[in-house]
Design a protein around this motif. Structure first.
Motif, short mmCIF file in Angstrom:
data_model
loop_
_atom_site.label_atom_id
_atom_site.label_comp_id
_atom_site.label_asym_id
_atom_site.label_seq_id
_atom_site.Cartn_x
_atom_site.Cartn_y
_atom_site.Cartn_z
N ARG A 142 34.52 26.36 -25.73
CA ARG A 142 35.12 26.43 -24.41
C ARG A 142 36.62 26.23 -24.55
N VAL A 143 37.38 27.04 -23.87
CA VAL A 143 38.84 27.01 -23.97
C VAL A 143 39.45 26.94 -22.58
N ALA A 144 40.68 26.43 -22.51
CA ALA A 144 41.35 26.25 -21.22
C ALA A 144 42.14 27.49 -20.78
N ASP A 145 42.68 28.26 -21.71
CA ASP A 145 43.52 29.42 -21.38
C ASP A 145 43.13 30.57 -22.29
N LEU A 146 42.08 31.28 -21.93
CA LEU A 146 41.52 32.33 -22.79
C LEU A 146 42.54 33.43 -23.09
N GLU A 147 43.21 33.95 -22.08
CA GLU A 147 44.15 35.05 -22.31
C GLU A 147 45.31 34.62 -23.20
N GLY A 148 45.85 33.44 -22.97
CA GLY A 148 46.93 32.93 -23.81
C GLY A 148 46.49 32.72 -25.24
N LEU A 149 45.28 32.20 -25.41
CA LEU A 149 44.73 31.99 -26.76
C LEU A 149 44.55 33.32 -27.48
N LEU A 150 44.06 34.34 -26.78
CA LEU A 150 43.86 35.64 -27.42
C LEU A 150 45.18 36.26 -27.88
N VAL A 151 46.23 36.10 -27.10
CA VAL A 151 47.55 36.60 -27.50
C VAL A 151 47.96 35.93 -28.81
N LYS A 152 47.83 34.61 -28.86
CA LYS A 152 48.19 33.84 -30.06
C LYS A 152 47.35 34.26 -31.26
N LEU A 153 46.02 34.37 -31.05
CA LEU A 153 45.13 34.74 -32.14
C LEU A 153 45.43 36.14 -32.67
N LYS A 154 45.71 37.08 -31.76
CA LYS A 154 46.05 38.45 -32.18
C LYS A 154 47.32 38.45 -33.02
N GLU A 155 48.32 37.67 -32.60
CA GLU A 155 49.56 37.56 -33.37
C GLU A 155 49.32 36.99 -34.77
N GLU A 156 48.30 36.14 -34.88
CA GLU A 156 47.97 35.52 -36.16
C GLU A 156 47.03 36.38 -37.01
N GLY A 157 46.68 37.57 -36.52
CA GLY A 157 45.85 38.49 -37.29
C GLY A 157 44.36 38.27 -37.18
N VAL A 158 43.93 37.47 -36.20
CA VAL A 158 42.50 37.21 -36.01
C VAL A 158 41.85 38.45 -35.38
N THR A 159 40.67 38.82 -35.87
CA THR A 159 39.94 39.97 -35.33
C THR A 159 39.33 39.61 -33.98
N GLU B 247 32.18 33.05 -29.78
CA GLU B 247 32.37 33.33 -28.36
C GLU B 247 33.31 32.28 -27.78
N LEU B 248 34.32 32.74 -27.05
CA LEU B 248 35.27 31.85 -26.39
C LEU B 248 35.03 31.96 -24.88
N TRP B 249 34.87 30.82 -24.22
CA TRP B 249 34.52 30.81 -22.80
C TRP B 249 35.53 29.96 -22.04
N GLU B 250 36.19 30.58 -21.07
CA GLU B 250 37.02 29.85 -20.11
C GLU B 250 36.21 29.70 -18.83
N SER B 251 35.67 28.53 -18.63
CA SER B 251 34.79 28.27 -17.49
C SER B 251 35.59 28.08 -16.21
N ASN B 252 34.96 28.42 -15.09
CA ASN B 252 35.54 28.14 -13.79
C ASN B 252 35.21 26.72 -13.33
N ASP B 253 34.35 26.04 -14.05
CA ASP B 253 33.92 24.68 -13.72
C ASP B 253 34.48 23.72 -14.76
N LYS B 254 35.34 22.79 -14.35
CA LYS B 254 35.99 21.90 -15.31
C LYS B 254 35.00 21.05 -16.11
N ALA B 255 33.79 20.87 -15.61
CA ALA B 255 32.80 20.10 -16.36
C ALA B 255 32.42 20.79 -17.68
N PHE B 256 32.65 22.10 -17.75
CA PHE B 256 32.31 22.84 -18.97
C PHE B 256 33.46 22.96 -19.94
N LEU B 257 34.63 22.40 -19.63
CA LEU B 257 35.76 22.49 -20.56
C LEU B 257 35.70 21.42 -21.61
#
Length: 118
Positions: A66-83, A108-118
């Motif tokens: 579970r992640v807090a900022d999925l889109e931001g994390l994906l940008v970072k991971l792509k820059e780091e060469g992660v598939t 699987e990376l999940w950004e939940s809409n419910d803070k209990a799942f973060l």
């Protein structure tokens, strides 16, 4: 914990009967508190042995974080060469994306809409 099972329905029933797991169609959610007293959870989910959900990995399991900022994390991971596998999927309960680690394990990376799942 997501893993392949010969008979996921029967396995879920066995764990419910013998270990008292409260299960639903996704398996069982274990609720706990972190050091600050926040609600947290861990998911146990058996999948059918022939599932393609873990593809392109050929492993019989898949991790879910579970992640807090999925889109931001994906940008970072792509820059780091992660598939990155596929596109972001959005549902009423959150957003999902998938990546591969260096050994080809699908995550699987999940950004939940419910803070209990973060």
């Amino acid at each position: 914990m997501f893993f392949k099972s010969k008979d996921s329905k029967k396995l879920v029933e066995w764990y419910g009967k013998h270990l008292g797991l409260k299960t639903d169609q996704y398996g069982s959610t274990f609720w706990w508190k972190d050091n600050e007293g926040n609600d947290c959870s861990t998911q146990w989910s058996p999948f059918a042995a022939d599932t393609t959900y873990f593809s392109p990995s050929e492993k019989p399991f898949m991790q879910n974080f579970r992640v807090a900022d999925l889109e931001g994390l994906l940008v970072k991971l792509k820059e780091e060469g992660v598939t990155i596998v596929g596109d972001i999927a959005t549902y009423d309960y959150g957003k999902f994306a998938w990546i591969l680690d260096p050994e080809g394990n699908k995550i699987e990376l999940w950004e939940s809409n419910d803070k209990a799942f973060l």
